[in-house]
Each structure stands twice: as C-alpha cells, then as structure tokens.
Motif scaffolding. Structure first.
Motif, PDB file in Angstrom:
ATOM      1  N   GLU A  15       0.828  -1.208   0.000  1.00  0.00           N
ATOM      2  CA  GLU A  15       0.000   0.000   0.000  1.00  0.00           C
ATOM      3  C   GLU A  15       0.860   1.255   0.000  1.00  0.00           C
ATOM      4  N   GLU A  16       1.958   1.230   0.707  1.00  0.00           N
ATOM      5  CA  GLU A  16       2.864   2.383   0.706  1.00  0.00           C
ATOM      6  C   GLU A  16       3.493   2.573  -0.668  1.00  0.00           C
ATOM      7  N   ILE A  17       3.882   1.467  -1.287  1.00  0.00           N
ATOM      8  CA  ILE A  17       4.485   1.559  -2.620  1.00  0.00           C
ATOM      9  C   ILE A  17       3.481   2.134  -3.614  1.00  0.00           C
ATOM     10  N   ILE A  18       2.253   1.621  -3.571  1.00  0.00           N
ATOM     11  CA  ILE A  18       1.225   2.114  -4.485  1.00  0.00           C
ATOM     12  C   ILE A  18       0.982   3.598  -4.252  1.00  0.00           C
ATOM     13  N   GLU A  19       0.997   4.024  -3.003  1.00  0.00           N
ATOM     14  CA  GLU A  19       0.807   5.442  -2.680  1.00  0.00           C
ATOM     15  C   GLU A  19       1.965   6.286  -3.196  1.00  0.00           C
ATOM     16  N   GLN A  20       3.174   5.741  -3.129  1.00  0.00           N
ATOM     17  CA  GLN A  20       4.345   6.507  -3.533  1.00  0.00           C
ATOM     18  C   GLN A  20       4.596   6.505  -5.037  1.00  0.00           C
ATOM     19  N   TYR A  21       3.961   5.571  -5.739  1.00  0.00           N
ATOM     20  CA  TYR A  21       4.220   5.484  -7.174  1.00  0.00           C
ATOM     21  C   TYR A  21       3.911   6.800  -7.895  1.00  0.00           C
ATOM     22  N   LYS A  22       2.853   7.489  -7.493  1.00  0.00           N
ATOM     23  CA  LYS A  22       2.511   8.728  -8.189  1.00  0.00           C
ATOM     24  C   LYS A  22       3.632   9.747  -8.094  1.00  0.00           C
ATOM     25  N   ASP A  23       4.346   9.763  -6.937  1.00  0.00           N
ATOM     26  CA  ASP A  23       5.483  10.676  -6.799  1.00  0.00           C
ATOM     27  C   ASP A  23       6.697  10.160  -7.566  1.00  0.00           C
ATOM     28  N   ILE A  24       6.946   8.856  -7.452  1.00  0.00           N
ATOM     29  CA  ILE A  24       8.130   8.274  -8.091  1.00  0.00           C
ATOM     30  C   ILE A  24       8.111   8.518  -9.597  1.00  0.00           C
ATOM     31  N   TYR A  25       6.988   8.192 -10.235  1.00  0.00           N
ATOM     32  CA  TYR A  25       6.925   8.309 -11.694  1.00  0.00           C
ATOM     33  C   TYR A  25       6.775   9.757 -12.145  1.00  0.00           C
ATOM     34  N   ARG A  26       6.004  10.556 -11.383  1.00  0.00           N
ATOM     35  CA  ARG A  26       5.878  11.978 -11.744  1.00  0.00           C
ATOM     36  C   ARG A  26       7.221  12.672 -11.663  1.00  0.00           C
ATOM     37  N   ASN A  27       7.949  12.431 -10.564  1.00  0.00           N
ATOM     38  CA  ASN A  27       9.242  13.094 -10.365  1.00  0.00           C
ATOM     39  C   ASN A  27      10.286  12.636 -11.366  1.00  0.00           C
ATOM     40  N   ALA A  28      10.098  11.442 -11.933  1.00  0.00           N
ATOM     41  CA  ALA A  28      11.033  10.949 -12.942  1.00  0.00           C
ATOM     42  C   ALA A  28      10.657  11.421 -14.349  1.00  0.00           C
ATOM     43  N   GLY A  29       9.582  12.200 -14.464  1.00  0.00           N
ATOM     44  CA  GLY A  29       9.178  12.718 -15.772  1.00  0.00           C
ATOM     45  C   GLY A  29       8.315  11.771 -16.575  1.00  0.00           C
TER      46      GLY A  29
END
Length: 339
Positions: free
Chosen positions: A81-95
């Motif tokens: 659940e934490e990973i799924i929550e963080q994915y939006k930041d991970i992929y957005r921040n990577a462009g």
C-alpha cells in the motif's frame, strides 16, 4: 552538498548528480536522462527494423521486465500500500507523467492505473500515432506482477490519443507472459515462412506440371489413320486421366483407326500402370479404334504376363517400326523399298 555532487530532494525521492564521475542516481540507483526526441528516435528505429508486429512484442517484453525490476527494487523497503501510494510521486518526479492508481485489489488481483502526459503518450503524439503504446501498459503489468507475486497482464480501456483525459490501463491476473508472446511470435513467423515456401513450391509444382502436360505424351500422326503416343516417365492417376482425354480427343479429331502406344520410355511398369493403360485402350475401343502396344521390352512383357490385368486381344510389338508396319497392312498398304 559538496562541489562535486548535487543533491535534489523531491518529496521522498532523491536525485544525485556526481559531476566528477558523470553519474546520476535516482533513489540511490544509477539512472539516465534522455530527451523525448531521443526516445522517439529509439522507438522509431526498432519499429523500422523489426516491423510493427515484432516491435510490439519487443516493447511489451521490455516494458514488462522493466516494471518487474522496479517492483523488486521497492519491495521490502515498503509494504504494497505504501508503494502504491508513492508510485505517483516516483513516476511523476522521474518525468513519466501523472500516475493515479484508481483501483486495486490484492484479492481480485486487479488494478486500474490512470496515466496523464506519460512520456509514451507525449512521444506517440509527436509521431502522430492514433493508438496507445504498449510499453507503459506492459510496464505496469510487470510492476504488479512483482508486487502481487502473480503473473499479470494488461488491457487498455481508454487513451488520450483518442480524445480521453487520461490513459486507463486495467491490470489483471493472466496466463499471458512476454515469453509466451515471444514464443507465439516466433511460431507465427516460422509458419508465415513455411506458408510462403509452400506457396512457392505449389506454384513451381504447377508450373512443372503444366510443362510436363505440354511435353509428355504428345499425339503424333504417323501415316493415314495411324497415330502414335510415346509414353514417358511414371504415370499416376492424374497423368492417366490426361492421357485418356488427349488420346480420345486426338483420335476423334484425326478420324484415325489405329492408336499406337509406345512404351519405350517407361522404366517402371507396375500393375497400376498396366490397369491405367488397359482403361485407356478400352476407351479407344469404345469409339471404334484399335490399340497397339509397341516398344515392349522383355521386362515389360514379364510384368504384363505376371499381372492380374486381362490384356488379351491387344496386339504387342517390340518396336515401333513393326507396329506401324502392322497397322499399314491392316489398312491395305505395304511399305515397298524403292530400287
């Protein structure tokens, strides 16, 4: 922050540029930066070299394995659940655009991912594509295959390229895998190659068959009322059918009385050949003709004698000359040597 390294913290993600070493890391892992135009050129080149069907399989396998790699990197550091929550930041921040996990269920093994302004969409828009790409959808299938420990695949519910506000990808449990797709593609290419070869063989066979039909078993008018057909090679049912049709047509057209079948060119004389010849002779007799077999060698004579085919009433000669002379005599002519 030292002079040789530049660190940037974006939400929970850390980017580090090591200027002395020329290295860049994203959350501690070596990373690369590319312009969209470079990735566009990369994708175009693969498609140009491989073709659309092969490149699709390549992109799916690449995306899936990349996603699976991403899941192994984050698994263990955070719960699902934490990973799924963080994915939006991970992929957005990577462009990679904006990511939203609209729905997920570990029990159902189902996830719905919504993407907006992804790099694949940006590039496909530049390429004037009208269908969504497969690399990112398969990438997310790989991500959740790793997180759920279950093989997952994807389907594209909607795409920005067709006028929607975002791409929607449904991830679900499936037996489809990149390896199976590669295997199926290989079999498909092999089958296409086999089909092409079979088509060439069939075309060539038809050409050769037509040539054989034109060259074999010519009907030769020898003298008045006398025709000769030289038989060459091995006969099958099709060739005997053609022989009979040609013999009847030419015999009637020439208003002949005698048809000489020259067997000199036949090496293999089995019971099938004898039966086929007998049927042809019977057909000639039904239209009032007389058949003579010439060029009968001792081995052919033995084959005919030992067969179960009734060849009684048929005249045989060992040479064509004797057969022609006999037919002439039956017609009331003699061959007289000029002095």
């Amino acid at each position: 922050m030292s002079d040789s390294k530049v660190r940037v913290q974006v939400n929970t993600n850390e980017f580090i540029w090591d200027k002395n070493e020329g290295l860049f890391t994203f959350d501690g892992a070596p990373a690369l930066l590319f312009w969209d135009s470079a990735i566009e050129l990369f994708l175009k080149t693969i498609e140009e070299v491989s073709g659309s069907d092969v490149s699709t399989t390549v992109f799916e396998a690449t995306g899936f394995r990349m996603g699976h790699l991403v899941s192994t990197y984050y698994t263990g550091r955070f719960d699902i659940e934490e990973i799924i929550e963080q994915y939006k930041d991970i992929y957005r921040n990577a462009g990679w655009g904006n990511v939203k996990i609209a729905y997920y269920s570990l029990e159902e093994k189902k996830v719905i991912v919504q993407l907006k302004n992804s790099w694949e969409h940006r590039i496909f828009k530049l390429m004037d594509k009208d269908q969504a790409g497969v690399l990112l959808p398969s990438h997310w299938a790989g991500v959740f295959s790793g997180l759920f420990q279950e093989n997952m695949w994807y389907k594209i519910n909607q795409s920005q390229l067709t006028g929607h506000d975002y791409d929607e990808i449904e991830i679900y449990a499936s037996s489809t895998t990149p390896s199976k797709n590669i295997h199926n593609l290989t079999r498909q290419k092999e089958q296409e190659h086999i089909n092409a070869l079979e088509a060439k063989v069939e075309q060539r066979t038809e050409e050769l068959s037509a040539l054989v039909r034109d060259l074999s078993s010519p009907v030769i008018p020898v003298l008045k009322d006398i025709l000769v057909i030289p038989l060459v090679g091995k006969f099958n049912e099709e060739r005997f059918e053609e022989l009979m049709q040609k013999a009847l047509y030419e015999f009637s057209g020439h208003h002949a009385k005698y048809m000489l079948f020259d067997l000199t060119g036949i090496n293999h004389f089995d019971e099938f050949t004898i039966q086929g010849l007998q049927k042809t002779i019977q057909a000639i007799s039904l239209i009032g003709g007389n058949s003579i077999l010439v060029g009968v060698s001792p081995s052919l004579s033995m084959a005919i004698t030992n067969s179960n085919v009734d060849m009684s009433g048929i005249t045989f000669f060992s040479t064509l000359q004797h057969g022609v002379q006999f037919a002439l005599e039956q017609n009331g002519f003699d061959i007289i040597e000029r002095k």
